[in-house]
Each structure stands twice: as C-alpha cells, then as structure tokens.
Design a protein around this motif. Structure first.
Motif, PDB file in Angstrom:
ATOM      1  N   HIS A 119       0.845  -1.205   0.000  1.00  8.29           N
ATOM      2  CA  HIS A 119       0.000   0.000   0.000  1.00  8.29           C
ATOM      3  C   HIS A 119       0.880   1.255   0.000  1.00  8.29           C
ATOM      4  O   HIS A 119       0.697   2.173  -0.811  1.00  8.29           O
ATOM      5  CB  HIS A 119      -0.896  -0.072   1.242  1.00  8.29           C
ATOM      6  N   ALA A 120       1.844   1.291   0.904  1.00  7.66           N
ATOM      7  CA  ALA A 120       2.743   2.448   0.992  1.00  7.66           C
ATOM      8  C   ALA A 120       3.578   2.599  -0.266  1.00  7.66           C
ATOM      9  O   ALA A 120       3.806   3.713  -0.757  1.00  7.66           O
ATOM     10  CB  ALA A 120       3.646   2.301   2.217  1.00  7.66           C
ATOM     11  N   ARG A 121       4.049   1.484  -0.806  1.00  5.30           N
ATOM     12  CA  ARG A 121       4.879   1.514  -2.022  1.00  5.30           C
ATOM     13  C   ARG A 121       4.108   2.089  -3.202  1.00  5.30           C
ATOM     14  O   ARG A 121       4.621   2.941  -3.945  1.00  5.30           O
ATOM     15  CB  ARG A 121       5.367   0.099  -2.348  1.00  5.30           C
ATOM     16  N   VAL A 122       2.889   1.605  -3.392  1.00  9.03           N
ATOM     17  CA  VAL A 122       2.057   2.086  -4.499  1.00  9.03           C
ATOM     18  C   VAL A 122       1.763   3.575  -4.341  1.00  9.03           C
ATOM     19  O   VAL A 122       1.859   4.352  -5.305  1.00  9.03           O
ATOM     20  CB  VAL A 122       0.743   1.280  -4.568  1.00  9.03           C
ATOM     21  N   ALA A 123       1.403   3.989  -3.143  1.00  6.88           N
ATOM     22  CA  ALA A 123       1.039   5.387  -2.904  1.00  6.88           C
ATOM     23  C   ALA A 123       2.223   6.321  -3.139  1.00  6.88           C
ATOM     24  O   ALA A 123       2.076   7.384  -3.758  1.00  6.88           O
ATOM     25  CB  ALA A 123       0.506   5.545  -1.485  1.00  6.88           C
ATOM     26  N   LEU A 124       3.404   5.964  -2.649  1.00 11.44           N
ATOM     27  CA  LEU A 124       4.585   6.799  -2.874  1.00 11.44           C
ATOM     28  C   LEU A 124       4.925   6.865  -4.352  1.00 11.44           C
ATOM     29  O   LEU A 124       5.276   7.931  -4.873  1.00 11.44           O
ATOM     30  CB  LEU A 124       5.779   6.260  -2.090  1.00 11.44           C
ATOM     31  N   TYR A 125       4.823   5.729  -5.026  1.00 10.16           N
ATOM     32  CA  TYR A 125       5.119   5.698  -6.463  1.00 10.16           C
ATOM     33  C   TYR A 125       4.244   6.705  -7.203  1.00 10.16           C
ATOM     34  O   TYR A 125       4.739   7.525  -7.983  1.00 10.16           O
ATOM     35  CB  TYR A 125       4.881   4.287  -7.007  1.00 10.16           C
ATOM     36  N   GLU A 126       2.934   6.642  -6.951  1.00 10.44           N
ATOM     37  CA  GLU A 126       2.036   7.503  -7.704  1.00 10.44           C
ATOM     38  C   GLU A 126       2.164   8.968  -7.295  1.00 10.44           C
ATOM     39  O   GLU A 126       2.090   9.864  -8.142  1.00 10.44           O
ATOM     40  CB  GLU A 126       0.591   7.034  -7.566  1.00 10.44           C
ATOM     41  N   ALA A 127       2.365   9.231  -6.029  1.00 14.33           N
ATOM     42  CA  ALA A 127       2.523  10.623  -5.582  1.00 14.33           C
ATOM     43  C   ALA A 127       3.709  11.283  -6.256  1.00 14.33           C
ATOM     44  O   ALA A 127       3.605  12.411  -6.767  1.00 14.33           O
ATOM     45  CB  ALA A 127       2.696  10.655  -4.057  1.00 14.33           C
ATOM     46  N   THR A 128       4.827  10.602  -6.263  1.00  9.33           N
ATOM     47  CA  THR A 128       6.032  11.204  -6.846  1.00  9.33           C
ATOM     48  C   THR A 128       5.962  11.220  -8.364  1.00  9.33           C
ATOM     49  O   THR A 128       6.461  12.153  -8.997  1.00  9.33           O
ATOM     50  CB  THR A 128       7.294  10.474  -6.371  1.00  9.33           C
ATOM     51  N   PHE A 184      -2.146  10.725  -2.199  1.00 10.54           N
ATOM     52  CA  PHE A 184      -1.219   9.588  -2.242  1.00 10.54           C
ATOM     53  C   PHE A 184      -0.092   9.736  -1.228  1.00 10.54           C
ATOM     54  O   PHE A 184       0.354   8.747  -0.631  1.00 10.54           O
ATOM     55  CB  PHE A 184      -0.681   9.394  -3.653  1.00 10.54           C
ATOM     56  N   LEU A 185       0.360  10.952  -0.989  1.00 10.10           N
ATOM     57  CA  LEU A 185       1.389  11.141   0.043  1.00 10.10           C
ATOM     58  C   LEU A 185       0.839  10.799   1.425  1.00 10.10           C
ATOM     59  O   LEU A 185       1.515  10.150   2.235  1.00 10.10           O
ATOM     60  CB  LEU A 185       1.915  12.577   0.014  1.00 10.10           C
ATOM     61  N   ASP A 186      -0.377  11.224   1.696  1.00 10.25           N
ATOM     62  CA  ASP A 186      -0.988  10.895   2.993  1.00 10.25           C
ATOM     63  C   ASP A 186      -1.134   9.387   3.158  1.00 10.25           C
ATOM     64  O   ASP A 186      -0.892   8.834   4.249  1.00 10.25           O
ATOM     65  CB  ASP A 186      -2.359  11.567   3.112  1.00 10.25           C
ATOM     66  N   GLU A 187      -1.541   8.712   2.091  1.00 10.22           N
ATOM     67  CA  GLU A 187      -1.673   7.260   2.149  1.00 10.22           C
ATOM     68  C   GLU A 187      -0.317   6.596   2.396  1.00 10.22           C
ATOM     69  O   GLU A 187      -0.203   5.649   3.188  1.00 10.22           O
ATOM     70  CB  GLU A 187      -2.288   6.731   0.843  1.00 10.22           C
ATOM     71  N   ALA A 188       0.710   7.083   1.715  1.00 12.35           N
ATOM     72  CA  ALA A 188       2.053   6.514   1.881  1.00 12.35           C
ATOM     73  C   ALA A 188       2.556   6.714   3.305  1.00 12.35           C
ATOM     74  O   ALA A 188       3.166   5.811   3.897  1.00 12.35           O
ATOM     75  CB  ALA A 188       3.021   7.147   0.875  1.00 12.35           C
ATOM     76  N   ILE A 189       2.318   7.889   3.856  1.00 13.40           N
ATOM     77  CA  ILE A 189       2.776   8.189   5.220  1.00 13.40           C
ATOM     78  C   ILE A 189       2.103   7.268   6.227  1.00 13.40           C
ATOM     79  O   ILE A 189       2.761   6.647   7.079  1.00 13.40           O
ATOM     80  CB  ILE A 189       2.501   9.671   5.546  1.00 13.40           C
ATOM     81  N   ALA A 190       0.785   7.161   6.139  1.00 13.27           N
ATOM     82  CA  ALA A 190       0.045   6.369   7.125  1.00 13.27           C
ATOM     83  C   ALA A 190       0.358   4.880   7.011  1.00 13.27           C
ATOM     84  O   ALA A 190       0.598   4.198   8.020  1.00 13.27           O
ATOM     85  CB  ALA A 190      -1.453   6.610   6.960  1.00 13.27           C
ATOM     86  N   ALA A 191       0.360   4.357   5.795  1.00 17.42           N
ATOM     87  CA  ALA A 191       0.582   2.920   5.611  1.00 17.42           C
ATOM     88  C   ALA A 191       2.008   2.524   5.968  1.00 17.42           C
ATOM     89  O   ALA A 191       2.242   1.471   6.578  1.00 17.42           O
ATOM     90  CB  ALA A 191       0.264   2.522   4.167  1.00 17.42           C
ATOM     91  N   ASP A 205      12.277   1.534 -11.137  1.00 16.82           N
ATOM     92  CA  ASP A 205      11.022   2.215 -10.804  1.00 16.82           C
ATOM     93  C   ASP A 205      11.280   3.560 -10.140  1.00 16.82           C
ATOM     94  O   ASP A 205      10.570   4.542 -10.392  1.00 16.82           O
ATOM     95  CB  ASP A 205      10.166   1.344  -9.887  1.00 16.82           C
ATOM     96  N   ASP A 206      12.292   3.631  -9.285  1.00 13.63           N
ATOM     97  CA  ASP A 206      12.602   4.892  -8.616  1.00 13.63           C
ATOM     98  C   ASP A 206      13.013   5.960  -9.618  1.00 13.63           C
ATOM     99  O   ASP A 206      12.546   7.107  -9.563  1.00 13.63           O
ATOM    100  CB  ASP A 206      13.719   4.691  -7.584  1.00 13.63           C
ATOM    101  N   LEU A 207      13.883   5.622 -10.539  1.00 14.35           N
ATOM    102  CA  LEU A 207      14.360   6.604 -11.513  1.00 14.35           C
ATOM    103  C   LEU A 207      13.220   7.110 -12.392  1.00 14.35           C
ATOM    104  O   LEU A 207      13.179   8.301 -12.753  1.00 14.35           O
ATOM    105  CB  LEU A 207      15.460   5.991 -12.378  1.00 14.35           C
ATOM    106  N   LYS A 208      12.286   6.242 -12.708  1.00 11.26           N
ATOM    107  CA  LYS A 208      11.168   6.647 -13.563  1.00 11.26           C
ATOM    108  C   LYS A 208      10.173   7.524 -12.808  1.00 11.26           C
ATOM    109  O   LYS A 208       9.702   8.538 -13.322  1.00 11.26           O
ATOM    110  CB  LYS A 208      10.477   5.408 -14.133  1.00 11.26           C
ATOM    111  N   ARG A 209       9.849   7.134 -11.575  1.00 13.98           N
ATOM    112  CA  ARG A 209       8.859   7.935 -10.837  1.00 13.98           C
ATOM    113  C   ARG A 209       9.416   9.299 -10.461  1.00 13.98           C
ATOM    114  O   ARG A 209       8.675  10.276 -10.361  1.00 13.98           O
ATOM    115  CB  ARG A 209       8.359   7.176  -9.603  1.00 13.98           C
ATOM    116  N   TRP A 210      10.723   9.387 -10.249  1.00 17.18           N
ATOM    117  CA  TRP A 210      11.350  10.669  -9.933  1.00 17.18           C
ATOM    118  C   TRP A 210      11.597  11.515 -11.179  1.00 17.18           C
ATOM    119  O   TRP A 210      12.055  12.640 -11.055  1.00 17.18           O
ATOM    120  CB  TRP A 210      12.688  10.438  -9.230  1.00 17.18           C
ATOM    121  N   ARG A 211      11.338  10.953 -12.349  1.00 12.80           N
ATOM    122  CA  ARG A 211      11.669  11.633 -13.610  1.00 12.80           C
ATOM    123  C   ARG A 211      13.136  12.096 -13.566  1.00 12.80           C
ATOM    124  O   ARG A 211      13.467  13.251 -13.801  1.00 12.80           O
ATOM    125  CB  ARG A 211      10.736  12.827 -13.840  1.00 12.80           C
TER     126      ARG A 211
END
Length: 647
Positions: free
Chosen positions: A202-211, A245-252, A526-532
């Motif tokens: 849950h946290a992984r998905v949320a951080l991915y989409e937020a960033t 999505f950031l809130d979801e990542a933080i909580a999860a 995945d990190d490099l892509k989500r961070w652009r």
C-alpha cells in the motif's frame, strides 16, 4: 482483448477427480491452494538468472556491460504481438472473486473462518500486486474486476484505459480490503502474505504515484497534461491527488515502520557473513542469503527454496563462483558515505582518491558498512569447501564471458551464501528469497513525509538515525546534508535530478539512503522513472564507470589476461578512461560506445503497447487509432517502430 480472456494454466488443467469450480471453492484448503498458486512476486520469479540481485542492471547502480535498448534512442521497438500488455494474472484473481465472494457472503465455505477470510485477503493483495506490475509499465489501465465472458463488445468496452490516478486508487482500495481481512501471523508463516505485507505494498504504491504525478506534472505522462493521449481527465486535480497519495504513503508506511524500531537485523560489521561452519556471524548480511529467513523480524515475507521439492535457484552459483555478469558502478560506490558521515569529496572526510589506484579493498575502507559487507573484494571468501577450506575471490573475475564476469570490478555480494554445494551446482541454490522487508517502510515514510511537508519530522528522524546507525555511519544526517555538493553527487547519481533540475540536498540524501539500503533489491528502475530522473540525458550522454584499472595495482597483476581491441577486447581502452568502461570494451557495432554512453528518450518512461492489442480492439481494421485502447506517449501504432519525441 485476447489476454483478458486467457485462463490461468491452473484453471485449464482438469483435476483427476474432475472437481468443478463450484466444488473446488468450497473449503478453506481450496482457497489457500488457489491463492498461493497466484503468487507472482518478481523478486523471486527467475529460476536460472541471478534473481533479485541482478534486476538493477543497466542503471546508475549496477552495470551488465551489454547494450540495453532502453538507453539507445530508436532501438527499443513496438512489439507486433501484445508486448507486456498481459492480463492472465489479473483474470485469475477476478475468477477467484467471482467464484468465492458470493459463497463467502453466504457463509458457504467450510473451515476456519479467520483463515478463509485471510485467503480472500491474500487474493486482494495478489490482484493489487499484479495490477501494480502493469501500472509501472503502462500507467493508464483498464479497471477490470470480473472474469469477462468471451463477448466481443464487452471485451472491447472493458479494454478502455482509465487515468492513472484512478488506477492507483483502485489498487489501494484492494489493499485496504486486504488489510481488513489478513492475519498478522498467517498459516504458513512468512512464506505467505500477511497484514504487514499489504500495508507495505500500500505504501509503495502510494509513494510511487505521488512522486510520479509530482515530477511528471503537466506532461503527457499524467492525466490532462500536454500531449496526454487519454480523452477524459475531467475532475483531475494534481494537488489533490498528490496530497492524497502522500498521505496514504505516510500512514501505511508508519504502520509497518514503527514495528521495525528496535527490530532491524543486527549488523556486526564483520566482512564475512558466515564462518567455515556456515554459521551466521553477521545477521544483517545473512538475512539476505539464509536458507531459513523466518526468524528475521525485519523480513515480512520470503520464498523458501528446497531441493527435495525441486524448487531451487542458480543464484549462489553466480554470486559464489563469479561475478554474475553484474557489478556496482563507480557512481554507486562513491555514493556511500565515510563512517564519519561525510561524502567522499568533502573536506575532512578522510577519503583519499589515490585509494582507487590501490584497488577495491583500499577504496571501500572506512566507508558505510553496507558497501564493505555487500561488495565481494579480492581476498574475500567465495565459499567454504566441505573441509572448511575457503575458495578466495580473485580480481581476475573482471575477465570472462558476459554472463559470469564481474563487469565493473566492484562485485555484488549481497545475497551470497558460503555453501560449496550451492556454489558448485546450478540447481542447488536453496538460500531464501526476500519478497518484502520492513526497512523499506522506514524509507517510504522518510521520503513521503518530506515530500509532503518539506521537513524531516521526529518520526522520520528516528527511522533515519536507526538505518545509519546500523550502517555504522554517524547518525547525524544534518552533518551530511551540510556537506553535500549536488554538482559532485550528480556525477554518479541520476537521482540528483528530477525533471532535469537538481533537487535540494535534504531530499537528495533521503534518496541516497534509499539507494544504499535497497541496493540490488530491484527498486532502482522504478525509482528513476517515478522521480523523472533521466531527462538530463536526452542530449548529454552518461558514461558508466567501474573501478580504476589503468595505472592501478591491477594493471600489472593482470596484464597477461587483458586485451584491448575494438573487436575482441575484454577491457576498455586507457585512452578512453583510467576506469573500466563496462559498455565500451568492444567498440565495433556498439551503439552505446558511439553515443559515448547512455542517452534517454522520454517515451521510455512507459512501455509501448503491442500492435496486436490495437488489432483486436480497433473499430476500423485499417486504422488502429480507432482502437478503444490508446498508445502511450511517443510510441506509434505500428510494429517495429521506435519512439518519437514526446515534447
């Protein structure tokens, strides 16, 4: 369309007693068997490769030394078939829900009801995980929640892609359902999905989409952005979505990370993880290679390999005997701090650049413990013989065939066992495979909370200090931040940038911590892509370097093995660099060498959809743009075509 109707092999095989679906999904054991058959975790899915520890190849972390079409503009092509647009795993999950949920609601499934509920929760995680794998490749996706009938109109309609934020919310909804149903300690222990696994994913998905939405904002890669190929972004608000999505990542992430405080695997800082009796002398090291990972509190889920069941891997053959066709890059090695918390280039760090001339052992001295214990150095033990005699690593591993050489001289040791049996048999690898571990949750919280609030709060402070303390680095991260020179960091770390602009030193050091802690665990792409974090290479190439070879102690030691030749060479030319250039040892017919390194095409942030998908869903067979499925930015509707400009 075709892939939406393809049954899982499990469903295609008629059982000997001709059990029908109506009978099969009637007992707890049936649900347990079906759920585990649908585990598709990519970190442990490769029987003969080097599994988890080679998936970061061809990034700024690790180098394979062979050309990768991702880094050659025009070389990566649209597939004639459906490409990676594959829905079998999701259909298998949907079939389960179609069959099981009505019976569960009626109370018609026999067995321990807590376990029945748990296995349904496992399937929600399975569907979420399979969706996330497609999501990271394609972004916008159809949202399909049932096993569709073989009716053309329904299949075409169901194939319509939904904006990525809706897909991410759908994945998180599945995971929230799972969190409510899963047990903390499931039957089967940590070989099965648990409540903590659902929260971490849950946290992984949320951080991915937020960033992703933050750093790709306004581009063709987010709903409503310039050039976005979707047709309906009505109601999309970037700020609302990013904050959600950031809130979801933080909580999860906090749910899991708080449990890790005081429970991280101990790092005894010993350079070898095991003794001659194969007894662990460094739990942090052996956590990644132990045959039984159940006792490590940091590990949330792992896969057991067992020779008696024919479930083995080739991982140890590669890591013990050779270099596995991989190696840390010089940029990766330089990212690790000195133990006093200072970057290698900083005044007072104690680092001496001449150590590179003295070899790998000298280069990694007095550094972050993770660099020392997870790098196989000349003189380290490859494995222990049956009589306890050690096989010793030689730097000559930098020469060999593409699949076994140590490409950069900095040899990956993370995950290496010391068993001679595993080392000498391709089919004897029985060290466990980590699927999820809790330290990731600490890193997610640190990043998500800083992205949301712009500060390192007290919780993130505690997590960060715990990780640095285990790494034997001064826990005062502010000392590191103050000494960080982003121009220096950018020389070997793609994540110094987002959308072509350097980020601030605090965020950079959070990303550095993630890079160092999760090295060789299949996160970097995945990190490099989500961070652009790749835009800066659209016109300026990046040249990957390894250890220093020329004008080092190794030049004389290995002169009889070294061949510098543009067509048959095994070492890059000293005229090009004193460091090993893993992608430039052979220059003939070598596009990366001609480019002087990696070049990036923005379309490669997402995968192209294969032409077969458009052929099956187009309303006009002569015009694939009439398909209910649109192509990703920068890719054509024609097979064997490369990417074009997204701008």
């Amino acid at each position: 369309m075709g892939s939406l109707t393809s049954c899982n092999d499990f469903l295609d095989r008629e059982p000997l007693d001709k059990v029908t679906p109506e009978k099969f999904f009637s007992a707890e054991a049936d649900l347990a068997a079906y759920a585990i058959n649908n585990y598709k975790f990519v970190t442990v899915d490769d029987k003969y490769g080097i599994n988890l520890f080679g998936k970061d190849n061809d990034t700024d972390n690790q180098a394979s030394g062979t050309s990768n079409s991702f880094w050659i503009p025009g070389e990566k092509k649209v597939a004639a078939d459906r490409g990676e647009w594959k829905w079998e795993d999701i259909r298998s999950c949907n079939y389960f829900f179609d069959q099981v949920l009505p019976r569960y609601e009626e109370g018609a499934i026999t067995g321990n009801q807590d376990n029945v509920k748990h296995y349904i929760g496992e399937m929600y995680v399975n569907r979420a995980y399979s969706y996330f794998q497609l999501f990271t490749k394609f972004g916008d996706l159809p949202i399909v929640t049932t096993a569709l009938p073989d009716i053309q109109g329904e299949l075409v309609e169901a194939s319509k892609r939904q904006p990525r934020h809706k897909v991410a919310r759908f994945i998180i909804e599945d995971l929230k359902k799972a969190e409510d149903m899963l047990l903390n300690n499931p039957p089967g222990g940590k070989n099965r999905i648990s409540k903590n696994v659902a929260y971490l994913l849950h946290a992984r998905v949320a951080l991915y989409e937020a960033t992703w939405e933050k750093y790709h904002r306004g581009t063709a890669f987010v709903p409503g952005g310039s050039g976005w190929p979707g047709k309906d972004a009505q109601g999309y608000d970037a700020d609302v979505e990013i904050n959600y999505f950031l809130d979801e990542a933080i909580a999860a992430s906090k749910f899991v990370a708080d449990q890790m405080v005081g429970n991280l695997a101990e790092n005894t800082d010993t350079p070898e993880g095991m003794n001659a009796s194969l007894v662990s002398i460094n739990p942090y090291y052996t956590m990644f290679c132990d045959e039984n990972m159940e006792g490590y509190k940091e590990i949330l889920m792992w896969k057991k390999f067992d020779e008696s069941l024919g479930v083995t891997s080739n991982l140890q053959m590669e890591l013990c005997r050779n270099g596995g066709g991989s190696g840390w890059t010089r940029g990766m090695v330089n990212s690790f701090l000195m133990r006093n918390g200072l970057p290698v280039y900083a005044s007072g760090s104690g680092y001496n650049p001449d150590w590179e001339k003295e070899g790998v052992v000298a280069t990694v001295q007095n550094r972050d413990s993770r660099l020392g214990i997870f790098t196989k150095k000349p003189g380290d033990v490859n494995y222990y013989g049956d009589d306890g005699t050690p096989s010793i690593c030689q730097i000559s591993l930098i020469f060999g065939d593409a699949g076994s050489l140590a490409t950069t001289g900095y040899i990956v040791k993370k995950g290496k066992h010391y068993s001679t049996h595993m080392a000498n048999d391709h089919s004897a690898g029985t060290s466990g495979g980590i699927v999820f571990r809790g330290a990731e949750a600490m890193l997610i919280y640190m990043e998500a909370s800083y992205e949301k609030n712009g500060t390192v709060d007290g919780t993130a402070d505690g997590y960060w200090r715990a990780l640095r303390t285990r790494a034997k680095v001064d826990p005062d991260y502010n000392k590191t931040i103050a000494a960080t020179n982003m121009l220096e960091e950018a020389k070997g770390d793609f994540a110094a940038y987002s959308h072509g602009t350097m980020i601030d030193p605090t965020l950079y050091n959070i990303r550095r911590e993630r890079r160092n802690e999760l090295c060789a665990e299949a996160f970097r792409w995945d990190d490099l892509k989500r961070w652009r974090a790749l835009d800066q290479f659209k016109t300026t190439p990046y040249r990957t370097e390894g250890m220093r070879y020329w004008c080092s102690v190794y030049e004389e030691q290995l002169k009889d093995l070294c061949i510098v030749n543009p067509s048959t060479g095994n070492m890059s030319s000293p005229e090009s660099s004193v460091y090993i250039l893993p992608y430039e040892k052979i220059l003939e017919n070598n596009t990366i060498a001609k480019q002087k390194g990696f070049l990036f095409t923005p379309a490669h942030y997402l995968e192209p959809i294969g032409v077969a998908v458009f052929r099956q869903t187009a309303s006009d067979p002569n015009d694939f743009t009439s398909s209910s499925v649109y192509q990703n930015p920068g890719w054509k509707y024609e097979a064997s075509t490369g990417a074009v400009s997204v701008e």
